[in-house]
Design a protein around this motif. Structure first.
Motif, mmCIF file in Angstrom:
data_model
loop_
_atom_site.group_PDB
_atom_site.id
_atom_site.type_symbol
_atom_site.label_atom_id
_atom_site.label_comp_id
_atom_site.label_asym_id
_atom_site.label_seq_id
_atom_site.Cartn_x
_atom_site.Cartn_y
_atom_site.Cartn_z
ATOM 1 N N ARG A 23 0.853 -1.194 0.000
ATOM 2 C CA ARG A 23 0.000 0.000 0.000
ATOM 3 C C ARG A 23 0.884 1.239 0.000
ATOM 4 O O ARG A 23 1.611 1.498 0.965
ATOM 5 C CB ARG A 23 -0.934 0.013 1.214
ATOM 6 C CG ARG A 23 -1.849 1.215 1.198
ATOM 7 C CD ARG A 23 -2.845 1.227 2.333
ATOM 8 N NE ARG A 23 -3.647 2.441 2.311
ATOM 9 C CZ ARG A 23 -4.549 2.766 3.212
ATOM 10 N NH1 ARG A 23 -4.778 1.930 4.218
ATOM 11 N NH2 ARG A 23 -5.223 3.887 3.124
ATOM 12 N N LYS A 24 0.851 1.961 -1.081
ATOM 13 C CA LYS A 24 1.647 3.177 -1.211
ATOM 14 C C LYS A 24 0.816 4.398 -0.841
ATOM 15 O O LYS A 24 -0.419 4.353 -0.858
ATOM 16 C CB LYS A 24 2.163 3.312 -2.648
ATOM 17 C CG LYS A 24 3.173 2.252 -3.073
ATOM 18 C CD LYS A 24 3.732 2.557 -4.455
ATOM 19 C CE LYS A 24 4.786 1.545 -4.869
ATOM 20 N NZ LYS A 24 5.385 1.862 -6.201
ATOM 21 N N ASP A 25 1.515 5.475 -0.533
ATOM 22 C CA ASP A 25 0.862 6.761 -0.304
ATOM 23 C C ASP A 25 0.461 7.316 -1.671
ATOM 24 O O ASP A 25 1.316 7.723 -2.472
ATOM 25 C CB ASP A 25 1.835 7.703 0.409
ATOM 26 C CG ASP A 25 1.182 9.032 0.777
ATOM 27 O OD1 ASP A 25 0.103 9.351 0.220
ATOM 28 O OD2 ASP A 25 1.752 9.767 1.590
ATOM 29 N N VAL A 29 2.481 9.367 -5.598
ATOM 30 C CA VAL A 29 2.737 8.669 -6.862
ATOM 31 C C VAL A 29 2.127 9.470 -8.011
ATOM 32 O O VAL A 29 1.222 10.284 -7.821
ATOM 33 C CB VAL A 29 2.168 7.233 -6.848
ATOM 34 C CG1 VAL A 29 2.830 6.408 -5.748
ATOM 35 C CG2 VAL A 29 0.650 7.235 -6.705
ATOM 36 N N ARG A 30 2.613 9.191 -9.219
ATOM 37 C CA ARG A 30 2.133 9.910 -10.401
ATOM 38 C C ARG A 30 1.069 9.135 -11.165
ATOM 39 O O ARG A 30 0.326 9.717 -11.957
ATOM 40 C CB ARG A 30 3.306 10.217 -11.323
ATOM 41 C CG ARG A 30 4.348 11.148 -10.728
ATOM 42 C CD ARG A 30 5.569 11.225 -11.618
ATOM 43 N NE ARG A 30 5.227 11.684 -12.956
ATOM 44 C CZ ARG A 30 5.894 11.349 -14.058
ATOM 45 N NH1 ARG A 30 6.928 10.527 -13.971
ATOM 46 N NH2 ARG A 30 5.518 11.809 -15.243
ATOM 47 N N GLY A 59 6.875 -2.115 -8.476
ATOM 48 C CA GLY A 59 8.326 -1.933 -8.501
ATOM 49 C C GLY A 59 8.740 -0.582 -9.052
ATOM 50 O O GLY A 59 9.888 -0.158 -8.868
ATOM 51 N N ARG A 60 7.823 0.085 -9.720
ATOM 52 C CA ARG A 60 8.075 1.440 -10.214
ATOM 53 C C ARG A 60 7.677 2.444 -9.130
ATOM 54 O O ARG A 60 6.518 2.458 -8.676
ATOM 55 C CB ARG A 60 7.272 1.700 -11.492
ATOM 56 C CG ARG A 60 7.772 0.969 -12.717
ATOM 57 C CD ARG A 60 8.920 1.697 -13.394
ATOM 58 N NE ARG A 60 8.493 2.923 -14.008
ATOM 59 C CZ ARG A 60 8.133 3.044 -15.297
ATOM 60 N NH1 ARG A 60 8.153 1.983 -16.089
ATOM 61 N NH2 ARG A 60 7.771 4.207 -15.775
ATOM 62 N N GLU A 61 8.609 3.301 -8.745
ATOM 63 C CA GLU A 61 8.383 4.224 -7.625
ATOM 64 C C GLU A 61 7.205 5.156 -7.872
ATOM 65 O O GLU A 61 6.431 5.462 -6.962
ATOM 66 C CB GLU A 61 9.662 5.042 -7.385
ATOM 67 C CG GLU A 61 9.577 5.936 -6.167
ATOM 68 C CD GLU A 61 10.873 6.687 -5.915
ATOM 69 O OE1 GLU A 61 10.878 7.581 -5.053
ATOM 70 O OE2 GLU A 61 11.877 6.384 -6.591
ATOM 71 N N GLU A 62 7.016 5.580 -9.129
ATOM 72 C CA GLU A 62 5.980 6.567 -9.418
ATOM 73 C C GLU A 62 4.611 5.943 -9.675
ATOM 74 O O GLU A 62 3.641 6.663 -9.936
ATOM 75 C CB GLU A 62 6.385 7.435 -10.619
ATOM 76 C CG GLU A 62 6.416 6.695 -11.942
ATOM 77 C CD GLU A 62 7.758 6.068 -12.251
ATOM 78 O OE1 GLU A 62 8.125 6.042 -13.445
ATOM 79 O OE2 GLU A 62 8.430 5.590 -11.321
ATOM 80 N N VAL A 63 4.531 4.596 -9.586
ATOM 81 C CA VAL A 63 3.274 3.897 -9.856
ATOM 82 C C VAL A 63 2.792 3.184 -8.588
ATOM 83 O O VAL A 63 3.579 2.538 -7.894
ATOM 84 C CB VAL A 63 3.450 2.861 -10.993
ATOM 85 C CG1 VAL A 63 2.147 2.086 -11.221
ATOM 86 C CG2 VAL A 63 3.898 3.538 -12.281
ATOM 87 N N VAL A 173 0.931 6.702 -20.676
ATOM 88 C CA VAL A 173 -0.102 7.401 -19.907
ATOM 89 C C VAL A 173 0.516 8.519 -19.066
ATOM 90 O O VAL A 173 -0.048 9.623 -18.955
ATOM 91 C CB VAL A 173 -0.879 6.404 -19.025
ATOM 92 C CG1 VAL A 173 -1.859 7.141 -18.112
ATOM 93 C CG2 VAL A 173 -1.632 5.403 -19.895
ATOM 94 N N LEU A 174 1.692 8.263 -18.492
ATOM 95 C CA LEU A 174 2.365 9.316 -17.718
ATOM 96 C C LEU A 174 2.713 10.513 -18.608
ATOM 97 O O LEU A 174 2.523 11.670 -18.215
ATOM 98 C CB LEU A 174 3.631 8.760 -17.070
ATOM 99 C CG LEU A 174 3.424 7.928 -15.803
ATOM 100 C CD1 LEU A 174 4.706 7.199 -15.415
ATOM 101 C CD2 LEU A 174 2.953 8.813 -14.649
#
Length: 816
Positions: A23-25, A29-30, A59-63, A173-174
């Protein structure tokens, strides 16, 4: 959703917070991505593809990647009644707030669930009705190899392997978000990615080439997969050892769309397994492949793995063994910990028909393999057959009965009391297979053939199971369907169709009405096709030549067997190019000899019993007793505790609970005994377990007790019930005093076995209000009488006069 969990049949489906869940904040994230599986949690969490993509994306920090599954009927009713949007497991974010929702389409009978999930998320069903304000709706999985019946609903569909393309989609998409692209611009960009089909941007005649991971060793595989709290369909650690198949069974879609055959390196498999078992605590693992026995070094790999894990009582399962692979040491290796069961899929009961489907197998070899299984102590054998295969004759159907009885008699002669399950499904022509041009038998023929088998396999230990022919009939339509079927799907879902793969939920009459309303002739999808005819999925390029499939079809009709794929210089189907696209084998594996532990040595180890007191609070109250027991077992293995196991064919850990807590009840004081075989202190046991247990379950005391000390159910149980927000203190005091004056208080209990009338007054030792007017509750002390039990919530409802489902409004805590 979570506030209504006590109102549904299996609350843990919607709980989340599992071991290894991420669970990420979301504010950091983008891109927010939700993996959607259009079936219930226990089906979806058995699918290894979901686990792979979940960990790649996270595994992708921004996702941030989260999950959602189709809510069962009871939860759907609540969502609609309360006007609550379907939300993700990890953060409870409504689905319409995500950037991308990616559906996994594993079979055609889940299509109405896709529409239902979109509707429950307040997202328009049709792609043309969604603008930039809505998430991008995409899909992948086997059913996208004929995307036309569902093309109107999706913005984009992934054809083929997803490990690499999923991140390319995220990048597009980003970039679109950063540049404030309109949806039309985004779809144009997505259409340029190999393996991505964008229906609104596709030009007639344009080929969509499938996406292919050329080397499995170069893409990530999760070593910390999510461990569900509940029992899922495949409740074990699953490791994909190979993708694709060499064999070429003419009915098998998976075998053709996943070509070429590629193996994972055996040393990498060993390492994935070692780390994954440490991170999960699973007691069983499965080596996944369409035909695990064809893995190049399967024998040496099995020996090495069992040498490493036998002493830790970790069992192995191979779900896709061919019988000819079993006549070797494989069965011997599998049974070293426990007999995990054998499934044999002849598909056809005569050699002639097996040659037609290109699954040649001599009956003598089959029977020798089964005899070998029985001789090693197995009792349960499952046989898979198909009816309605091309060129099937009456004698092929009769042979299913004869072969099943022969197999049963083999077990009886060896005195193992065999249980033979015969599972029968109806042949469904699938896209991109040699049989894609074939017709499907009529519904009447399906029923007639099944009735014949039912009449001939009635008694004894041969159990016949079958798929509802109505399901196969509808599956056959959508398997070979075209774009016209989208209107039928919308109408069927509107009329109440969902969970069509579940016999008890399937509504065939509604499907018929939906077809009639849209004016579509079902029979047009059932006809045999000619080679010259255009098929709805012809624009999907799997790399296999259409001429090769037609030639295989013609060979099948005359029973001509074709060879399996070979590693070098095989260009028959047109996919392998001898360069980058080739069959890739994992290589040989050296067997390391391991000195076996003497049988008496283990018996003489020091054994000790540790009594644990623990609490179960918060969301963990929704776990059932069985789920709690499993949680402690796997936590003990993650904590690397030296567990003691029972003897016999199915060794189980010696973990015993004092009582079984009802679902929804919190407790501050529960007890269990755990038996260990090593010198380990109670404090170390407590500390190790607490590091492995989830939030809401904590061991608060540990002490060693003599081995002969057993847990005893206490005579009384104390509960605390918070009611201060529902009634005034004086009102509750009055109601309790009036109730306790009575000699009898009857309640009507609903249990799985039915309803019963129970007098709860003898169970109540005391019930009184405690605390001041600002913070008060009820202390309830119940006597534990064998066979006459009631939940604390039932007693509170009866005495205070609360309505049905009022337990949602108050919480009960067991104090001791």
């Amino acid at each position: 959703m979570k506030e209504y969990l006590l109102c549904v049949s299996k609350p843990v489906r919607y709980l989340g917070q599992e071991i290894n869940a991420i669970r990420k904040d979301l504010s950091k994230v983008r891109l927010k991505f939700c993996l959607a599986f259009p079936d219930v949690y226990e089906v979806g969490m058995s699918h290894v593809g979901i686990q792979i993509l979940y960990h790649i994306l996270n595994g992708r920090e921004e996702v941030a990647c989260e999950r959602v599954f189709a809510p069962w009927i009871d939860m759907e009713n609540i969502l609609r009644e309360k006007k609550i949007s379907l939300s993700s497991l990890e953060s409870s974010l409504p689905l319409n707030k995500f950037d991308i929702i990616g559906f996994s389409l594993q079979y055609e009978l889940c299509f109405t669930n896709v529409l239902n999930m979109l509707e429950l998320s307040n997202i328009p069903l049709l792609s043309k009705d969604r603008d930039e304000a809505f998430p991008l709706i995409i899909a992948g999985g086997p059913s996208t190899f004929n995307p036309e019946p569902i093309a109107d609903f999706f913005d984009a569909l992934v054809i083929g392997d997803g490990e690499e393309v999923i991140l390319e989609i995220c990048d597009v998409v980003l970039k679109s978000k950063d540049n404030n692209f309109l949806k039309d611009d985004l779809l144009t960009s997505l259409s340029k990615i190999q393996g991505v089909y964008v229906p609104s941007k596709h030009n007639r005649g344009e080929k969509i080439q499938k996406r292919l991971v050329k080397d499995l060793n170069q893409v990530p595989f999760p070593t910390a997969p999510i461990v569900p709290y509940m029992r899922v369909v495949h409740d074990r650690l699953s490791i994909e050892i190979a993708r694709g198949c060499k064999r070429g069974c003419r009915f098998c879609e998976a075998g053709f769309i996943h070509r070429p055959y590629r193996e994972r390196n055996p040393n990498l498999i060993e390492e994935i397994l070692r780390v994954s078992l440490k991170n999960t605590g699973y007691e069983e693992f499965s080596l996944l492949s369409l035909s695990a026995g064809d893995y190049t070094s399967i024998g040496s790999l099995l020996t090495r793995l069992m040498d490493q894990w036998e002493s830790k009582k970790v069992a192995i399962s191979l779900p896709s063994l061919r019988i000819e692979n079993i006549i070797s040491s494989l069965a011997e290796e599998i049974k070293r910990v426990r007999k995990t069961g054998f499934t044999i899929a002849p598909e056809a009961a005569t050699e002639r028909l097996r040659n037609v489907i290109n699954k040649p197998l001599n009956e003598d070899v089959l029977l020798k393999g089964v005899q070998d299984i029985f001789s090693k102590g197995w009792q349960n054998i499952k046989l898979y057959f198909m009816i309605g295969l091309p060129t099937e004759r009456d004698e092929d159907l009769e042979a299913i009965v004869d072969l099943s009885k022969k197999i049963f008699n083999l077990g009886s002669k060896q005195k193992v009391h065999p249980n033979v399950t015969v599972s029968v499904s109806t042949f469904v022509p699938k896209p991109h297979t040699p049989f894609q041009w074939e017709s499907q038998i009529s519904l009447e023929e399906m029923k007639e053939k099944l009735n014949f088998l039912k009449s001939r396999l009635k008694a004894g230990h041969i159990h016949l199971k079958w798929q509802d022919p109505h399901l196969s009939y509808i599956e056959g339509i959508f398997s070979k369907g075209d774009r016209r079927l989208s209107k039928v799907l919308i109408e069927a879902q509107r009329r109440g169709c969902r969970f069509d793969g579940w016999s008890e939920q399937f509504k065939f009459q509604i499907w018929r009405e939906a077809f009639e309303k849209e004016g579509i002739d079902i029979s047009s999808y059932k006809k045999r096709k000619r080679f010259e005819e255009e098929l709805p999925w012809d624009f999907i390029d799997t790399g296999i030549k259409k001429e090769f499939l037609w030639n295989e079809y013609e060979n099948g009709l005359v029973g001509k067997v074709s060879p399996s794929c070979i590693c070098k210089d095989c260009f028959r189907c047109g996919l392998c190019n001898g360069d980058k696209i080739v069959i890739k084998e994992g290589g040989q594996l050296e067997i390391k000899t391991k000195k076996k532990e003497a049988s008496g040595l283990r018996k003489n180890r020091i054994k000790r019993k540790i009594r644990l007191r623990f609490k179960k609070v918060g969301d963990m109250r929704f776990l059932s007793h069985l789920e709690l027991a499993h949680l402690f077992y796997r936590a003990s293995k993650r904590a690397e505790l030296p567990l003691c196991f029972s003897e016999g064919f199915h060794p189980m850990p010696r973990i015993i609970f004092s009582t079984a807590l009802p679902v929804g009840l919190e407790s501050l004081s529960e007890f269990l005994d755990i038996e260990l075989e090593a010198r380990i202190t109670p404090d170390e046991v407590m500390n190790r377990l607490n590091q492995a247990l989830p939030k809401g379950i904590e061991v608060i005391e540990a002490r060693e007790v003599p081995a002969f000390f057993s847990l005893i159910t206490p005579e009384k149980t104390i509960y605390w019930i918070h009611l201060d927000h529902l009634f005034s203190r004086d009102e509750v005091v009055f109601k309790i005093e009036e109730a306790l004056k009575k000699k009898s208080i009857f309640i009507n209990q609903k249990r799985k076995s039915g309803q019963r009338l129970l007098d709860i007054r003898p169970l109540i030792e005391s019930m009184e209000v405690k605390g001041d007017s600002s913070d008060w509750g009820i202390e309830l002390i119940l006597r534990n009488k064998e066979g006459k039990m009631a939940k604390a919530s039932e007693i509170v409802q009866a005495i205070i006069g609360l309505e049905k489902d009022s337990e949602l409004l108050f919480r009960v805590v067991k104090l001791g």
